[in-house]
Structure formats: structure tokens, C-alpha cells
Design a protein around this motif. Structure first.
Motif, PDB file in Angstrom:
ATOM      1  N   ARG A  33       1.410  14.771  -1.889  1.00  0.00           N
ATOM      2  CA  ARG A  33       1.834  13.457  -2.363  1.00  0.00           C
ATOM      3  C   ARG A  33       2.096  12.595  -1.137  1.00  0.00           C
ATOM      4  O   ARG A  33       2.555  13.089  -0.107  1.00  0.00           O
ATOM      5  CB  ARG A  33       3.097  13.546  -3.209  1.00  0.00           C
ATOM      6  CG  ARG A  33       2.943  14.416  -4.436  1.00  0.00           C
ATOM      7  CD  ARG A  33       2.028  13.754  -5.451  1.00  0.00           C
ATOM      8  NE  ARG A  33       1.965  14.558  -6.652  1.00  0.00           N
ATOM      9  CZ  ARG A  33       0.845  14.872  -7.261  1.00  0.00           C
ATOM     10  NH1 ARG A  33      -0.304  14.442  -6.800  1.00  0.00           N
ATOM     11  NH2 ARG A  33       0.861  15.599  -8.350  1.00  0.00           N
ATOM     12  N   THR A  34       1.860  11.302  -1.275  1.00  0.00           N
ATOM     13  CA  THR A  34       1.981  10.413  -0.123  1.00  0.00           C
ATOM     14  C   THR A  34       2.824   9.188  -0.452  1.00  0.00           C
ATOM     15  O   THR A  34       2.671   8.595  -1.517  1.00  0.00           O
ATOM     16  CB  THR A  34       0.581   9.934   0.328  1.00  0.00           C
ATOM     17  OG1 THR A  34      -0.240  11.069   0.544  1.00  0.00           O
ATOM     18  CG2 THR A  34       0.659   9.127   1.598  1.00  0.00           C
ATOM     19  N   SER A  83       0.728   7.814  -3.807  1.00  0.00           N
ATOM     20  CA  SER A  83       0.138   8.741  -4.773  1.00  0.00           C
ATOM     21  C   SER A  83       0.252   8.265  -6.208  1.00  0.00           C
ATOM     22  O   SER A  83      -0.701   8.357  -6.973  1.00  0.00           O
ATOM     23  CB  SER A  83       0.797  10.120  -4.661  1.00  0.00           C
ATOM     24  OG  SER A  83       0.641  10.646  -3.375  1.00  0.00           O
ATOM     25  N   SER A  84       1.425   7.778  -6.574  1.00  0.00           N
ATOM     26  CA  SER A  84       1.654   7.407  -7.973  1.00  0.00           C
ATOM     27  C   SER A  84       1.342   5.946  -8.266  1.00  0.00           C
ATOM     28  O   SER A  84       1.097   5.585  -9.416  1.00  0.00           O
ATOM     29  CB  SER A  84       3.109   7.678  -8.356  1.00  0.00           C
ATOM     30  OG  SER A  84       3.970   6.845  -7.595  1.00  0.00           O
TER      31      SER A  84
END
Length: 141
Positions: free
Chosen positions: A5-6, A26-27
Motif C-alpha cells: 500500500r502506498t 493506493s485507495s
């Protein structure tokens, strides 16, 4: 399978008066402003690394508790986890408290307490933060 995740932060200015923006790459959730005063004094609509850790810990713990209950044959109707991350300027993160309330049909208080305590050490975020004291207050509703 490894999943990465970033998130990123763009900071401008000095520490006391500067500001930044956290981007959840990421989201894709909404960008969130961050500042030193939000971290050490009052949030004023901004977040802090400690609040982000609290969010991650509360989500991880809730999911891990659900998994632990499932392994024991129970399905929670509801799990609410509040995480409190204490920060002291000049020292850093000094402690984390998890407060959990859950509705789990058919489970006794002692068995729930055992599963909740095992989850505290088994949750991946708890494992990542093991250098910080973590306390747990878990009870059934």
C-alpha cells in the motif's frame, strides 16, 4: 502474496508553521492536510501521523478479532475498536490504548477476553508497533 500500500506526503515550509498534504495513493481516498500544530496541540481539521496510526490500528485489530472469533466458531454482530495513540513532543509515541466493545452471540466473557488479548499481540499492526506499550480494554456489550 505480498500487497504493498502506498501513501505520500508533500510538505512545505518549516516545522512550526509549515503544512503538508497526505495522499492515499493506493485507495484514492481524499487527500488530508497535516501540520505540526495538529500533531502537538489541536487538530483544527488536520490529521497527524499518530491519528493515522490510530486509524490503522483500530481497523487492523477489528479485522484480526473477527478472524480470531471465527476460528473459535463465533461470528461477531458488531466490533467497535477505538485506538488512542499518545504522542509527546521530543519523546515520540509513548503508548497506545485499544478500547474494544463487541456483540458476539454465544460467547462467554472469559473466552472473549482470551481471544481479545491474543488478538492484541497477533494483529499485524500491533506486531509492527511492539516497541510501544499497548494496553487493551475489551468487553462484550
Amino acid at each position: 502474496m505480498t500487497v504493498t500500500r502506498t501513501a505520500s506526503t508533500n510538505w512545505q515550509g518549516d516545522l512550526p508553521s509549515g503544512e503538508g498534504v497526505v495522499t492515499f495513493v493506493s485507495s484514492g481516498i481524499e487527500k488530508t492536510p497535516v501540520s505540526w500544530p495538529a500533531r502537538s496541540e489541536k487538530p483544527n481539521g488536520k490529521t497527524s501521523p499518530e491519528e493515522l496510526i490510530a486509524a490503522a490500528h483500530s481497523a487492523c485489530y477489528s479485522m484480526a478479532l473477527s478472524a480470531g472469533l471465527g476460528k473459535a466458531g463465533y461470528t461477531a454482530e458488531d466490533i467497535e475498536t477505538q485506538a488512542y495513540v499518545d504522542f509527546k513532543a521530543g519523546t515520540g509515541i509513548t503508548g497506545i490504548s485499544l478500547n474494544v466493545r463487541a456483540s458476539v452471540p454465544g460467547i462467554g466473557a472469559d473466552e472473549f477476553a482470551q481471544i481479545a488479548e491474543a488478538t492484541k499481540t497477533g494483529c499485524p499492526v500491533s506486531q509492527a508497533l511492539q516497541s510501544v506499550p499497548i494496553s487493551l480494554d475489551a468487553a462484550l456489550r
